[in-house]
Scaffold this motif. Structure first.
Motif, PDB file in Angstrom:
ATOM      1  N   ARG A  88      65.938 -17.658  70.276  1.00 56.63           N
ATOM      2  CA  ARG A  88      65.702 -19.196  69.687  1.00 56.63           C
ATOM      3  C   ARG A  88      64.838 -18.955  68.219  1.00 56.63           C
ATOM      4  O   ARG A  88      65.035 -20.136  67.503  1.00 56.63           O
ATOM      5  N   LEU A  89      64.034 -18.117  68.377  1.00 52.29           N
ATOM      6  CA  LEU A  89      63.154 -17.720  66.947  1.00 52.29           C
ATOM      7  C   LEU A  89      64.185 -17.382  65.939  1.00 52.29           C
ATOM      8  O   LEU A  89      64.052 -17.797  64.732  1.00 52.29           O
ATOM      9  N   ARG A  95      67.517 -21.893  60.395  1.00 50.30           N
ATOM     10  CA  ARG A  95      67.648 -23.101  59.996  1.00 50.30           C
ATOM     11  C   ARG A  95      66.580 -23.556  58.929  1.00 50.30           C
ATOM     12  O   ARG A  95      66.593 -24.446  58.052  1.00 50.30           O
ATOM     13  N   LEU A  96      65.436 -23.002  59.343  1.00 52.80           N
ATOM     14  CA  LEU A  96      64.240 -23.085  58.116  1.00 52.80           C
ATOM     15  C   LEU A  96      64.668 -22.758  56.807  1.00 52.80           C
ATOM     16  O   LEU A  96      64.493 -23.332  55.786  1.00 52.80           O
ATOM     17  N   CYS A 101      66.237 -23.716  51.368  1.00 52.31           N
ATOM     18  CA  CYS A 101      67.103 -23.506  49.966  1.00 52.31           C
ATOM     19  C   CYS A 101      67.903 -24.604  49.696  1.00 52.31           C
ATOM     20  O   CYS A 101      68.127 -24.755  48.500  1.00 52.31           O
ATOM     21  N   THR A 102      68.445 -25.748  50.673  1.00 53.18           N
ATOM     22  CA  THR A 102      68.945 -26.779  50.265  1.00 53.18           C
ATOM     23  C   THR A 102      68.184 -27.880  49.429  1.00 53.18           C
ATOM     24  O   THR A 102      68.835 -28.750  48.790  1.00 53.18           O
ATOM     25  N   SER A 109      59.683 -23.524  48.776  1.00 49.76           N
ATOM     26  CA  SER A 109      58.294 -23.860  48.494  1.00 49.76           C
ATOM     27  C   SER A 109      57.489 -23.006  49.218  1.00 49.76           C
ATOM     28  O   SER A 109      57.741 -22.230  50.067  1.00 49.76           O
ATOM     29  N   THR A 110      56.057 -23.178  48.839  1.00 46.41           N
ATOM     30  CA  THR A 110      55.182 -22.151  49.416  1.00 46.41           C
ATOM     31  C   THR A 110      54.999 -22.727  50.827  1.00 46.41           C
ATOM     32  O   THR A 110      54.944 -21.580  51.597  1.00 46.41           O
ATOM     33  N   GLU A 111      55.105 -23.904  51.087  1.00 47.70           N
ATOM     34  CA  GLU A 111      55.037 -24.219  52.593  1.00 47.70           C
ATOM     35  C   GLU A 111      56.062 -23.562  53.603  1.00 47.70           C
ATOM     36  O   GLU A 111      55.636 -22.945  54.461  1.00 47.70           O
ATOM     37  N   ALA A 112      57.310 -23.546  52.886  1.00 43.58           N
ATOM     38  CA  ALA A 112      58.323 -23.040  53.706  1.00 43.58           C
ATOM     39  C   ALA A 112      58.435 -21.571  53.774  1.00 43.58           C
ATOM     40  O   ALA A 112      58.598 -20.834  54.834  1.00 43.58           O
TER      41      ALA A 112
END
Length: 166
Positions: A88-89, A95-96, A101-102, A109-112
């Motif tokens: 799952r991780l 997915r993240l 990237c899209t 971004s810094t948050e991502a």
């Protein structure tokens, strides 16, 4: 740091006959009967979904191998749940990464980046725990060799087989 616990057959301490008998009785009462096959047909409670699939796959691969007994059922269940959690991780990280990237045309971004770093750290910790459980359950080549050495020494009656901790 405490010293490693030794079974009666590996002790070099001079014991009286009464101490030897008491120790042998105590060891026999807590040591599992490895000659008996474990009932692993039904997964433990909590092994549902992907964890249940891992349980059935592992049990199928263990057919004919005397590694586990009934006392190991819960540890195997935890191991299967950790494998499912790792999956799952991994999917969440993928997915993240794909979403990040899209959105920005290829740059994150810094948050991502922070979220991804946090998830990969958790994933690395989980993978270390999985390997520790695999080693304890006898699923790694090293642990199977250690187990085979101990069984061979026990069959030969060699009291000093584990003298150097091999």
């Amino acid at each position: 740091m405490s010293s490693a616990v030794k079974t009666l057959e590996n002790q070099t301490k001079h014991l009286t006959n009464a101490e030897i008998e008491a120790r042998a009785a105590a060891e026999a009462s807590v040591m599992p009967d490895r000659g008996r096959e474990a009932d692993l047909a039904k997964p433990v409670k909590g092994c549902i979904g992907a964890a249940g699939t891992y349980w059935r796959t592992i049990v199928k691969r263990l057919d004919g191998v005397a590694l586990l007994d009934d006392l190991d059922r819960e540890a195997l269940g935890i191991y299967c749940q950790m494998l499912a959690r790792r999956d799952r991780l991994n999917r969440l990280c993928e997915r993240l990464l794909a979403d990040a990237c899209t959105e920005d045309g290829g740059s994150m971004s810094t948050e991502a980046t922070d979220k991804l770093d946090s998830l990969t750290a958790k994933l690395a910790t989980l993978e270390r725990n999985i390997m520790a459980y695999a080693d304890k359950l006898g699923f790694t080549p090293q642990s199977r060799v250690r187990l085979a050495q101990k069984r061979a020494a026990a069959a030969a009656g060699d009291a000093d087989a584990d003298f150097f901790g091999d």
